[in-house]
Design a protein around this motif. Structure first.
Motif, short mmCIF file in Angstrom:
data_model
loop_
_atom_site.label_atom_id
_atom_site.label_comp_id
_atom_site.label_asym_id
_atom_site.label_seq_id
_atom_site.Cartn_x
_atom_site.Cartn_y
_atom_site.Cartn_z
N ALA A 216 -6.75 -22.33 -0.42
CA ALA A 216 -7.63 -22.94 -1.43
C ALA A 216 -7.63 -22.12 -2.72
O ALA A 216 -8.27 -22.50 -3.69
N GLN A 217 -6.97 -20.99 -2.69
CA GLN A 217 -6.90 -20.06 -3.83
C GLN A 217 -8.28 -19.50 -4.21
O GLN A 217 -8.56 -19.24 -5.37
N CYS A 218 -9.14 -19.31 -3.21
CA CYS A 218 -10.47 -18.76 -3.50
C CYS A 218 -10.40 -17.27 -3.80
O CYS A 218 -11.37 -16.69 -4.27
N LEU A 219 -9.29 -16.64 -3.46
CA LEU A 219 -9.00 -15.22 -3.74
C LEU A 219 -9.89 -14.26 -2.95
O LEU A 219 -9.95 -13.07 -3.26
N ARG A 220 -10.56 -14.77 -1.94
CA ARG A 220 -11.39 -13.92 -1.09
C ARG A 220 -10.53 -12.83 -0.44
O ARG A 220 -10.91 -11.66 -0.39
N CYS A 221 -9.36 -13.22 0.05
CA CYS A 221 -8.48 -12.25 0.72
C CYS A 221 -8.04 -11.15 -0.24
O CYS A 221 -7.96 -9.98 0.11
N VAL A 222 -7.77 -11.54 -1.49
CA VAL A 222 -7.32 -10.58 -2.51
C VAL A 222 -8.41 -9.54 -2.77
O VAL A 222 -8.17 -8.34 -2.79
N HIS A 223 -9.63 -10.02 -2.95
CA HIS A 223 -10.71 -9.13 -3.39
C HIS A 223 -11.36 -8.32 -2.26
O HIS A 223 -12.02 -7.33 -2.53
N PHE A 224 -11.16 -8.74 -1.02
CA PHE A 224 -11.77 -7.99 0.09
C PHE A 224 -10.75 -7.18 0.89
O PHE A 224 -11.13 -6.49 1.83
N CYS A 225 -9.47 -7.24 0.53
CA CYS A 225 -8.46 -6.50 1.32
C CYS A 225 -8.70 -4.99 1.18
O CYS A 225 -8.69 -4.45 0.08
N PRO A 226 -8.89 -4.27 2.29
CA PRO A 226 -9.18 -2.83 2.19
C PRO A 226 -7.99 -2.01 1.70
O PRO A 226 -8.15 -0.87 1.29
N LYS A 227 -6.80 -2.59 1.75
CA LYS A 227 -5.59 -1.86 1.31
C LYS A 227 -5.00 -2.45 0.03
O LYS A 227 -3.89 -2.09 -0.36
N GLN A 228 -5.70 -3.36 -0.60
CA GLN A 228 -5.21 -4.01 -1.83
C GLN A 228 -3.79 -4.54 -1.61
O GLN A 228 -2.92 -4.43 -2.48
N ALA A 229 -3.57 -5.11 -0.42
CA ALA A 229 -2.21 -5.54 -0.05
C ALA A 229 -1.94 -6.99 -0.39
O ALA A 229 -0.83 -7.47 -0.20
N ILE A 230 -2.96 -7.70 -0.90
CA ILE A 230 -2.71 -9.11 -1.22
C ILE A 230 -2.67 -9.24 -2.74
O ILE A 230 -3.61 -8.86 -3.44
N GLU A 231 -1.55 -9.71 -3.21
CA GLU A 231 -1.29 -9.74 -4.64
C GLU A 231 -1.38 -11.16 -5.17
O GLU A 231 -1.23 -12.11 -4.42
N ILE A 232 -1.66 -11.26 -6.48
CA ILE A 232 -1.70 -12.60 -7.09
C ILE A 232 -0.43 -12.77 -7.90
O ILE A 232 -0.19 -12.01 -8.83
N ALA A 233 0.31 -13.80 -7.51
CA ALA A 233 1.57 -14.11 -8.19
C ALA A 233 2.39 -12.84 -8.43
O ALA A 233 2.88 -12.60 -9.53
N GLY A 234 2.49 -12.02 -7.40
CA GLY A 234 3.34 -10.83 -7.47
C GLY A 234 2.71 -9.63 -8.15
O GLY A 234 3.30 -8.56 -8.19
N LYS A 235 1.47 -9.78 -8.68
CA LYS A 235 0.83 -8.64 -9.35
C LYS A 235 -0.25 -8.04 -8.46
O LYS A 235 -1.12 -8.77 -7.97
N PRO A 236 -0.22 -6.71 -8.27
CA PRO A 236 -1.25 -6.12 -7.40
C PRO A 236 -2.64 -6.15 -8.05
O PRO A 236 -2.76 -6.19 -9.27
N THR A 237 -3.67 -6.17 -7.24
CA THR A 237 -5.05 -6.09 -7.72
C THR A 237 -5.60 -4.73 -7.27
O THR A 237 -5.91 -4.56 -6.09
N PRO A 238 -5.66 -3.75 -8.18
CA PRO A 238 -6.12 -2.43 -7.75
C PRO A 238 -7.58 -2.44 -7.31
O PRO A 238 -8.32 -3.38 -7.65
N LYS A 239 -7.97 -1.40 -6.58
CA LYS A 239 -9.33 -1.34 -6.01
C LYS A 239 -10.41 -1.56 -7.07
O LYS A 239 -11.35 -2.30 -6.86
N GLU A 240 -10.22 -0.94 -8.25
CA GLU A 240 -11.25 -1.06 -9.30
C GLU A 240 -11.30 -2.46 -9.91
O GLU A 240 -12.28 -2.80 -10.59
N HIS A 241 -10.30 -3.29 -9.65
CA HIS A 241 -10.31 -4.67 -10.13
C HIS A 241 -10.79 -5.64 -9.04
O HIS A 241 -10.96 -6.82 -9.31
N GLN A 242 -10.94 -5.15 -7.83
CA GLN A 242 -11.42 -6.04 -6.76
C GLN A 242 -12.88 -6.35 -7.02
O GLN A 242 -13.68 -5.45 -7.28
N TYR A 243 -13.21 -7.63 -6.94
CA TYR A 243 -14.56 -8.06 -7.30
C TYR A 243 -15.17 -8.87 -6.17
O TYR A 243 -14.49 -9.67 -5.52
#
Ligand SMILES: Cc1cc2nc3c(=O)[nH]c(=O)nc-3n(C[C@H](O)[C@H](O)[C@H](O)COP(=O)(O)O)c2cc1C
Length: 258
Positions: A216-243
């Motif tokens: 659904a592209q809710c990005l929950r997985c991206v923002h809650f991943c403890p290892k920042q291992a889920i990226e958006i369109a190939g770009k990593p989301t660092p810990k300080e950007h996880q919301y």
């Protein structure tokens, strides 16, 4: 009864606050489709705006809802900036079912997609200052059973984004992908994906999450991943950007009934 769909918790937090102030209960859209809501005199729908429209699961699940035509139905859309057709598309589905939306409003919150704002939703926490005041107005309106509609502007953008060929361009913009080198297969994303769309590939040398075709592209997985291992369109989301909304914790999502 207040139904919500939420990735990073903005909608859940707002649904909860409306419910607390109106003595209503909160549940997910998913759970609501399994129930008959026709005895409820108030039904609220709280969901985000995605690509100037309602998220696909909200559209699909709304078709399955059983709501009384006499109910006071309201829609609140917490969004980054513009709601486009987010209200209109759901309103049309309800209209076909003989249900009228009495009240709708939007509320600006930190944008978890961060398109157009840079990549860090935490930079937009300033929006919370205005948010509280606006939410109080919305709650008052709902308590007074007001009939009014504050449609977002840019309905044309919503219409444009909903064109099938246009979706081919918009969808990849925020497509989560697992970086298998970083993923430790901890199961967090599997447990919180509202679409039940993530599984673990358990290979002899490696264990990692695998995202299916029903995202659904809710990005929950991206923002809650403890290892920042889920990226958006190939770009990593660092810990300080996880919301995630400060009122909503991982525990709340693990307890959600879907
Ligand atoms: C895939 C996607 C598309 C989005 N598109 C829009 C948009 O068109 N307009 C907007 O104002 N916000 C947009 N946003 C921001 C969300 O509406 C906003 O962050 C919302 O509060 C998220 O709710 P949640 O925290 O409950 O998931 C988008 C977010 C995502 C993930």
């Amino acid at each position: 009864m207040i139904l919500y769909f939420s990735g990073t918790g903005n909608c859940l937090s707002i649904a909860r606050q409306i419910a607390e102030n109106t003595s209503e209960q909160v549940m997910t859209f998913y759970e609501a489709t399994k129930l008959d809501l026709s005895r409820h005199s108030v039904v609220g729908l709280v969901y985000p705006s995605y690509y100037f429209n309602a998220p696909t699961p909200v559209v699909e699940l709304t078709k399955q809802l059983t709501i009384s035509p006499d109910a006071y139905v309201f829609i609140v859309v917490p969004c980054g900036a513009q709601t486009g057709n987010s209200v209109w598309s759901v309103e049309q589905i309800l209209k076909h079912k003989g249900i009228k939306v009495a009240y709708c409003n939007k509320i600006r919150v930190p944008d978890c997609s961060a398109i157009g704002f840079g990549r860090n939703p935490n930079d937009q926490k300033w929006k919370f200052n205005k948010y509280a005041q606006r939410l109080q107005t919305i709650i008052k309106d709902i308590k007074e059973r007001r009939h009014s509609k504050h449609f977002g502007a840019w309905g044309i953008a919503g219409w444009f984004c909903s064109l099938t060929w246009m979706k081919r361009y918009t969808k990849p913009l925020l497509q989560p992908q697992v970086n298998t080198r970083k993923c430790i297969g901890c199961n967090t994303c599997v447990s919180i994906c509202p679409q039940n769309n993530i599984s673990i590939a358990d290979l002899p040398q490696n264990k990692f999450a695998f995202i299916g075709d029903n995202c659904a592209q809710c990005l929950r997985c991206v923002h809650f991943c403890p290892k920042q291992a889920i990226e958006i369109a190939g770009k990593p989301t660092p810990k300080e950007h996880q919301y995630h909304n400060p009122d909503v914790k991982l525990k709340n999502l693990l307890e959600e009934k879907l």
